[in-house]
Design a protein around this motif. Structure first.
Motif, PDB file in Angstrom:
ATOM      1  N   GLY A  26      10.418 -29.900 -28.018  1.00 44.48           N
ATOM      2  CA  GLY A  26      11.119 -29.411 -26.829  1.00 44.48           C
ATOM      3  C   GLY A  26      10.525 -28.135 -26.263  1.00 44.48           C
ATOM      4  N   PHE A  27       9.217 -27.967 -26.395  1.00 48.13           N
ATOM      5  CA  PHE A  27       8.568 -26.734 -25.944  1.00 48.13           C
ATOM      6  C   PHE A  27       8.138 -26.830 -24.482  1.00 48.13           C
ATOM      7  CE2 PHE A  27       7.098 -25.941 -30.575  1.00 48.13           C
ATOM      8  CZ  PHE A  27       8.259 -25.234 -30.860  1.00 48.13           C
ATOM      9  N   LEU A  28       9.072 -27.159 -23.604  1.00 43.52           N
ATOM     10  CA  LEU A  28       8.767 -27.291 -22.177  1.00 43.52           C
ATOM     11  C   LEU A  28       9.960 -26.829 -21.353  1.00 43.52           C
ATOM     12  CD1 LEU A  28       7.100 -30.767 -22.517  1.00 43.52           C
ATOM     13  CD2 LEU A  28       5.968 -28.837 -21.432  1.00 43.52           C
ATOM     14  N   GLY A  29       9.658 -26.237 -20.194  1.00 45.56           N
ATOM     15  CA  GLY A  29      10.701 -25.916 -19.236  1.00 45.56           C
ATOM     16  C   GLY A  29      11.511 -24.681 -19.542  1.00 45.56           C
ATOM     17  N   ARG A  30      11.079 -23.846 -20.496  1.00 48.43           N
ATOM     18  CA  ARG A  30      11.837 -22.629 -20.806  1.00 48.43           C
ATOM     19  C   ARG A  30      10.892 -21.503 -21.201  1.00 48.43           C
ATOM     20  NH1 ARG A  30      12.791 -22.605 -26.524  1.00 48.43           N
ATOM     21  NH2 ARG A  30      12.231 -24.591 -27.519  1.00 48.43           N
ATOM     22  N   ASP A  31      11.463 -20.291 -21.346  1.00 44.63           N
ATOM     23  CA  ASP A  31      10.658 -19.107 -21.616  1.00 44.63           C
ATOM     24  C   ASP A  31       9.831 -19.257 -22.888  1.00 44.63           C
ATOM     25  OD1 ASP A  31      11.724 -17.962 -19.401  1.00 44.63           O
ATOM     26  OD2 ASP A  31      12.952 -16.476 -20.439  1.00 44.63           O
ATOM     27  N   HIS A  32       8.601 -18.743 -22.815  1.00 51.18           N
ATOM     28  CA  HIS A  32       7.697 -18.655 -23.962  1.00 51.18           C
ATOM     29  C   HIS A  32       7.296 -20.013 -24.518  1.00 51.18           C
ATOM     30  CE1 HIS A  32       8.560 -14.462 -23.645  1.00 51.18           C
ATOM     31  NE2 HIS A  32       9.804 -14.591 -24.037  1.00 51.18           N
ATOM     32  N   CYS A  33       7.397 -21.029 -23.688  1.00 46.13           N
ATOM     33  CA  CYS A  33       7.029 -22.393 -24.102  1.00 46.13           C
ATOM     34  C   CYS A  33       6.130 -23.024 -23.039  1.00 46.13           C
ATOM     35  CB  CYS A  33       8.275 -23.267 -24.269  1.00 46.13           C
ATOM     36  SG  CYS A  33       9.359 -22.775 -25.612  1.00 46.13           S
ATOM     37  N   GLY A  34       5.300 -23.964 -23.474  1.00 40.74           N
ATOM     38  CA  GLY A  34       4.557 -24.705 -22.470  1.00 40.74           C
ATOM     39  C   GLY A  34       3.312 -25.379 -22.992  1.00 40.74           C
ATOM     40  N   LEU A  35       2.744 -26.198 -22.111  1.00 40.99           N
ATOM     41  CA  LEU A  35       1.459 -26.850 -22.308  1.00 40.99           C
ATOM     42  C   LEU A  35       0.465 -26.187 -21.359  1.00 40.99           C
ATOM     43  CD1 LEU A  35       2.730 -30.531 -22.362  1.00 40.99           C
ATOM     44  CD2 LEU A  35       1.540 -29.415 -24.261  1.00 40.99           C
ATOM     45  N   MET A  36      -0.674 -25.730 -21.891  1.00 43.08           N
ATOM     46  CA  MET A  36      -1.628 -25.009 -21.051  1.00 43.08           C
ATOM     47  C   MET A  36      -3.052 -25.526 -21.242  1.00 43.08           C
ATOM     48  SD  MET A  36      -2.450 -20.914 -20.688  1.00 43.08           S
ATOM     49  CE  MET A  36      -0.969 -20.546 -19.751  1.00 43.08           C
ATOM     50  N   PRO A  37      -3.519 -26.388 -20.333  1.00 41.01           N
ATOM     51  CA  PRO A  37      -4.950 -26.702 -20.290  1.00 41.01           C
ATOM     52  C   PRO A  37      -5.657 -25.536 -19.606  1.00 41.01           C
ATOM     53  CG  PRO A  37      -3.775 -27.892 -18.565  1.00 41.01           C
ATOM     54  CD  PRO A  37      -2.745 -27.113 -19.327  1.00 41.01           C
ATOM     55  N   ILE A  38      -6.138 -24.583 -20.390  1.00 36.21           N
ATOM     56  CA  ILE A  38      -6.658 -23.340 -19.813  1.00 36.21           C
ATOM     57  C   ILE A  38      -7.970 -23.621 -19.084  1.00 36.21           C
ATOM     58  CG2 ILE A  38      -7.894 -22.613 -21.898  1.00 36.21           C
ATOM     59  CD1 ILE A  38      -6.920 -19.741 -21.251  1.00 36.21           C
ATOM     60  N   ARG A  39      -8.070 -23.079 -17.878  1.00 36.69           N
ATOM     61  CA  ARG A  39      -9.210 -23.353 -17.002  1.00 36.69           C
ATOM     62  C   ARG A  39     -10.278 -22.290 -17.157  1.00 36.69           C
ATOM     63  NH1 ARG A  39      -8.565 -28.542 -14.800  1.00 36.69           N
ATOM     64  NH2 ARG A  39      -6.387 -28.868 -14.300  1.00 36.69           N
ATOM     65  N   GLY A  40     -11.534 -22.711 -17.154  1.00 41.28           N
ATOM     66  CA  GLY A  40     -12.633 -21.782 -17.346  1.00 41.28           C
ATOM     67  C   GLY A  40     -13.267 -21.301 -16.063  1.00 41.28           C
ATOM     68  N   HIS A  41     -12.848 -21.856 -14.912  1.00 41.68           N
ATOM     69  CA  HIS A  41     -13.501 -21.507 -13.645  1.00 41.68           C
ATOM     70  C   HIS A  41     -12.453 -21.354 -12.556  1.00 41.68           C
ATOM     71  CE1 HIS A  41     -16.318 -23.881 -16.098  1.00 41.68           C
ATOM     72  NE2 HIS A  41     -17.137 -22.916 -15.797  1.00 41.68           N
ATOM     73  N   SER A  42     -12.695 -20.396 -11.684  1.00 39.76           N
ATOM     74  CA  SER A  42     -11.664 -20.009 -10.721  1.00 39.76           C
ATOM     75  C   SER A  42     -11.373 -21.078  -9.680  1.00 39.76           C
ATOM     76  CB  SER A  42     -12.084 -18.718 -10.014  1.00 39.76           C
ATOM     77  OG  SER A  42     -13.272 -18.920  -9.267  1.00 39.76           O
ATOM     78  N   GLY A  43     -12.274 -22.037  -9.496  1.00 38.50           N
ATOM     79  CA  GLY A  43     -12.051 -23.023  -8.451  1.00 38.50           C
ATOM     80  C   GLY A  43     -11.557 -24.361  -8.936  1.00 38.50           C
ATOM     81  N   VAL A  44     -11.506 -24.558 -10.261  1.00 42.40           N
ATOM     82  CA  VAL A  44     -11.359 -25.922 -10.746  1.00 42.40           C
ATOM     83  C   VAL A  44      -9.941 -26.478 -10.587  1.00 42.40           C
ATOM     84  CG1 VAL A  44     -10.875 -25.400 -13.172  1.00 42.40           C
ATOM     85  CG2 VAL A  44     -12.198 -27.434 -12.584  1.00 42.40           C
ATOM     86  N   GLN A  45      -8.905 -25.645 -10.722  1.00 39.82           N
ATOM     87  CA  GLN A  45      -7.538 -26.137 -10.555  1.00 39.82           C
ATOM     88  C   GLN A  45      -7.302 -26.587  -9.116  1.00 39.82           C
ATOM     89  OE1 GLN A  45      -5.105 -26.373 -13.079  1.00 39.82           O
ATOM     90  NE2 GLN A  45      -3.873 -27.481 -11.586  1.00 39.82           N
ATOM     91  N   GLY A  46      -7.726 -25.750  -8.174  1.00 37.79           N
ATOM     92  CA  GLY A  46      -7.511 -26.087  -6.769  1.00 37.79           C
ATOM     93  C   GLY A  46      -8.370 -27.233  -6.289  1.00 37.79           C
ATOM     94  N   GLY A  47      -9.540 -27.434  -6.915  1.00 38.93           N
ATOM     95  CA  GLY A  47     -10.433 -28.485  -6.451  1.00 38.93           C
ATOM     96  C   GLY A  47      -9.795 -29.849  -6.453  1.00 38.93           C
ATOM     97  N   ALA A  48      -9.148 -30.200  -7.557  1.00 42.74           N
ATOM     98  CA  ALA A  48      -8.496 -31.500  -7.642  1.00 42.74           C
ATOM     99  C   ALA A  48      -7.252 -31.549  -6.763  1.00 42.74           C
ATOM    100  CB  ALA A  48      -8.135 -31.801  -9.094  1.00 42.74           C
ATOM    101  N   GLU A  49      -6.521 -30.439  -6.704  1.00 44.91           N
ATOM    102  CA  GLU A  49      -5.288 -30.434  -5.904  1.00 44.91           C
ATOM    103  C   GLU A  49      -5.569 -30.483  -4.417  1.00 44.91           C
ATOM    104  OE1 GLU A  49      -2.562 -28.115  -9.234  1.00 44.91           O
ATOM    105  OE2 GLU A  49      -3.470 -26.971  -7.609  1.00 44.91           O
ATOM    106  N   MET A  50      -6.758 -30.062  -4.014  1.00 38.03           N
ATOM    107  CA  MET A  50      -7.160 -30.167  -2.603  1.00 38.03           C
ATOM    108  C   MET A  50      -7.702 -31.560  -2.264  1.00 38.03           C
ATOM    109  SD  MET A  50      -6.378 -27.345  -1.153  1.00 38.03           S
ATOM    110  CE  MET A  50      -4.948 -27.531  -2.214  1.00 38.03           C
ATOM    111  N   GLY A  51      -7.865 -32.418  -3.282  1.00 38.93           N
ATOM    112  CA  GLY A  51      -8.327 -33.776  -3.026  1.00 38.93           C
ATOM    113  C   GLY A  51      -9.821 -33.967  -3.126  1.00 38.93           C
TER     114      GLY A  51
END
Length: 734
Positions: A379-404
């Motif tokens: 149940g480590f989702l949706g609350r403080d101090h919990c989460g899943l984090m695919p940490i990104r190594g480059h400043s453009g990579v998260q937005g690249g896919a979200e921009m299509g």
């Protein structure tokens, strides 16, 4: 946040770690200062006024939103010359034979690309041409032809990604892809399937005060060094840190944070618990941890029953996997799996972090699913101090896919289907294809077969980032048209083509009128303003290059493709991607909006069709390691992406030709440190020198991209199509 000194976390009583092997961060400051000679005022403005174009932590100047302290890392400092250097002497490109064999670092140091340059088939080098001529040549080579477009994450902002993918689709193709394909594409596939969102579910502030942080196949000390300050504060707050990895990374054992007095002087012990696994053994280990969670009753039953589905199938899958199988695959013991299971079971909160060590496998999607299973079980989702984090190594990579800018995804991460394509056909006013395009690796395959007529590469270097450089070189040589959009020279530009090769000079993010945005690992969309300073030659913003090119190829849609500037692009992004609401209003330094808030799923519902998180029945990969063979993985050293900054890694002393090997294996083979060896995988070979390191026996590591010569270009994951950056090899002393 405690400000008291805490000797329990000190790495050493030696002031500044004198005499210990570690990077000298203050020497890095001096090197950065020297590297921007002549443009130091401009460099300082970039540091203070810009959003970092290094990793995807997304600092605002030299500060961020996690803590009120100065943030400055070696990666960002090493990128300063690229953003401030003068133009190269274009006469050097008249005959590129003189540049053949130069290392990429040497090519970059020649200076910025100032003008469009053209090389015809059979010519020894490039000739300067006007933008009008360059666009005409490119348009002639693209009109009615089979083409592909690849965009790297080299500081590329959201505006460039969005305009570029729209331009490619205006040409009638979904053959557009970006660097996310070869880093976190398995995370995208698995996260969308299991929780409905292909992004980190929490924020960096959740690290500080969490009971537990688990890093799986991730080494932020090399790849996201700013994050080490967060870990320092997490340790001060009592957070325990565990690491699951083949190599006991020295920088994750202890680290000296240069901008924090206590850590700078005494260092900080980072990892509390280490779990060694084989290369490719993650599923065996993670499934064993899940098996222990179930058998010991450490599952959050209320969360599982109310918010998930598929738990019984996942339990059945791990129940059918014997401890002997799990131990053999993982290289870890049943007791090691129990140790992590107990840490997770006793933790009230935890963040699970992973990176390329998980994703760059032929079964990367299942690796991620196995991690998601653990978070759902506790149940480590949706609350403080919990989460899943695919940490990104480059400043453009998260937005690249979200921009299509993705062969398999439209803006907003929508899958390419006829229904979704129809939506964008209506929005943009031209027909959008309804079937997925060629991924980055598929483009190279098509070029190698002679089934691609043109390739546009924005940044990047296929010769360095993909497996089997010789195969990639052959593919590049067979293309009738190549268009390279970049700020500096790269070795792939010098490969002769079957037809025209164009070099088009791009602006950096700090040069773009109207400013730009990036999206950080924690889903924060951050505005980066134009920074006053010198400008190079005739460089254009990439959004303009792509839209003008599409307008030349298809004049009838020019009015629907062109933009007046980045503010207009942000306004359209807000219409095209509803969860990017607020991006149109970003216009000043420090402006930002975090889509989804601090936590995704805080309302108790996942973004899946039924609102529930999905467990996965993860089967064990069929991995066999014959006697006398090793699994070798590629690692990063003192570098950013494929940009190597130093031949020697300050953390472990490894030079670029190092073959990291356990002391057990080195003794067994009679190999001393520095011994020359040949690694062989089929007909592929690599020569290096042994460096004893704390690795799991039976496993090796070599540097990327040098070790890419060992990799089989045909090995890719089934859904994400990410290359497998690992190989089975034999070792021979030379």
């Amino acid at each position: 946040m405690s400000k008291r000194l805490d000797p329990r976390n000190w790495a050493s009583w030696r002031p500044f770690g004198l005499g210990l092997r570690k990077p000298n961060n203050y020497l890095e400051l001096w090197k950065a200062f020297k590297s921007v000679k002549g443009n130091r005022r401009y460099a300082l403005r970039i540091l203070n006024q810009g959003t970092c174009d290094g990793c995807a932590l997304g600092t605002q100047g030299m500060r961020d939103w996690t803590m009120n302290e100065i943030h400055l890392c070696n990666i960002r400092l090493r990128l300063l010359p690229l953003n401030t250097m003068p133009a190269l002497d274009v006469s050097l490109l008249g005959d590129v034979s003189a540049l053949a064999g130069r290392r990429s670092a040497e090519l970059r140091e020649l200076g910025r690309l100032p003008y469009p340059m053209l090389r015809r088939a059979g010519e020894p080098g490039f000739t300067r041409v006007s933008w009008d001529e360059a666009l005409r040549v490119a348009a002639d080579g693209l009109r009615g032809k089979r083409s592909g477009t690849y965009l790297t994450s080299r500081g590329v902002p959201n505006e460039n990604y969005y305009a570029a993918q729209k331009a490619v689709r205006a040409l009638g193709s979904n053959n557009v892809d970006n660097a996310a394909r070869i880093c976190h594409s398995p995370s995208t596939v698995a996260l969308k399937e299991t929780i409905g969102a292909a992004a980190t579910t929490c924020s960096y502030t959740d690290w500080i005060g969490s009971d537990l942080i688990v890093f799986v196949g991730s080494n932020p000390s090399n790849n996201q060094p700013v994050a080490m300050k967060y870990l320092y504060h997490a340790k001060k707050a009592g957070t325990r840190i565990a690491m699951v990895n083949t190599y006991r990374e020295p920088g994750m054992e202890r680290y000296w944070v240069p901008s924090n007095a206590e850590s700078a002087v005494f260092g900080t012990k980072i990892t509390d618990e280490f779990f060694g696994v084989n290369v490719g053994g993650d599923i065996g280990f993670l499934n064993g941890v899940l098996k222990h969670l179930v058998e010991n009753g450490w599952v959050d039953k209320e969360f599982v029953e109310e918010r998930t589905t598929g738990f019984e199938d996942a339990c059945r899958a791990v129940a059918e996997q014997s401890w002997e199988e799990l131990e053999a695959l993982s290289g870890a013991s049943r007791d090691d799996m129990l140790r992590l299971a107990r840490l997770l079971g006793e933790a009230r909160s935890a963040v699970l972090v992973w990176s390329m060590g998980i994703t760059q496998h032929a079964y990367g999607e299942d690796n991620v699913r196995a991690i998601v299973n653990l978070a759902l079980a506790r149940g480590f989702l949706g609350r403080d101090h919990c989460g899943l984090m695919p940490i990104r190594g480059h400043s453009g990579v998260q937005g690249g896919a979200e921009m299509g800018a993705y062969a398999t995804g439209l803006p907003g991460g929508l899958p390419v289907t006829p229904e979704n394509a129809a939506r964008f056909t209506e929005l943009w006013g031209f027909e959008v294809p309804g079937s997925p395009g060629l991924t980055a690796t598929d483009m190279i395959d098509a070029a190698h077969r002679g089934e691609l007529d043109a390739l546009i590469s924005s940044g990047g270097n296929f010769l360095e980032v993909l497996p089997d450089p010789a195969y990639c070189r052959e593919a590049l040589e067979r293309l009738p048209l190549r268009v390279h959009v970049d700020i500096v020279l790269s070795s792939q530009m010098l490969v002769p083509g079957a037809g025209d090769v164009l070099l088009l000079p791009a602006q950096t993010r700090y040069e773009m009128v109207g400013g730009v945005t990036e999206t950080s690992t924690e889903r924060r969309i951050i505005f980066s303003p134009e920074v006053e300073g010198p400008r190079v030659g005739e460089a254009w913003p990439e959004w303009k290059i792509f839209t003008e090119l599409a307008s030349r190829v298809r004049p009838e849609v020019a009015d629907r493709v062109r933009f007046t500037g980045t503010p207009q692009i942000r306004a359209e992004i807000e219409r095209a991607v509803p969860f990017y609401a607020g991006i149109a209003g970003l216009s000043r330094f420090g402006d930002n909006v975090q889509y989804g808030g601090r936590h995704l799923f805080a309302d108790g519902s996942f973004q899946t069709p039924d609102g529930r998180g999905r467990f996965s029945a993860v089967t064990l990969p069929a991995l066999e390691r014959p006697d006398g063979t090793f699994m070798v993985a590629t690692r990063r050293g003192k570098q950013f992406n494929s940009m190597v900054h130093e031949r020697r890694d300050g953390f472990n002393g490894a030079t670029r030709e190092a073959v990291l090997m356990s002391a057990y294996d080195a003794d067994r083979l009679g190999l001393a440190d520095g011994a020359r060896v040949e690694l062989r995988s089929g007909e592929r070979t690599y020569e290096g020198r042994v460096l004893r390191a704390p690795l799991q026996p039976g496993n090796l590591q070599v540097h990327w991209p040098e070790g890419n010569v060992l990799l089989d270009e045909s090995r890719r994951s089934p859904e994400a199509r990410i290359p497998d950056y690992n190989a089975l090899v034999t070792v021979r002393a030379l």
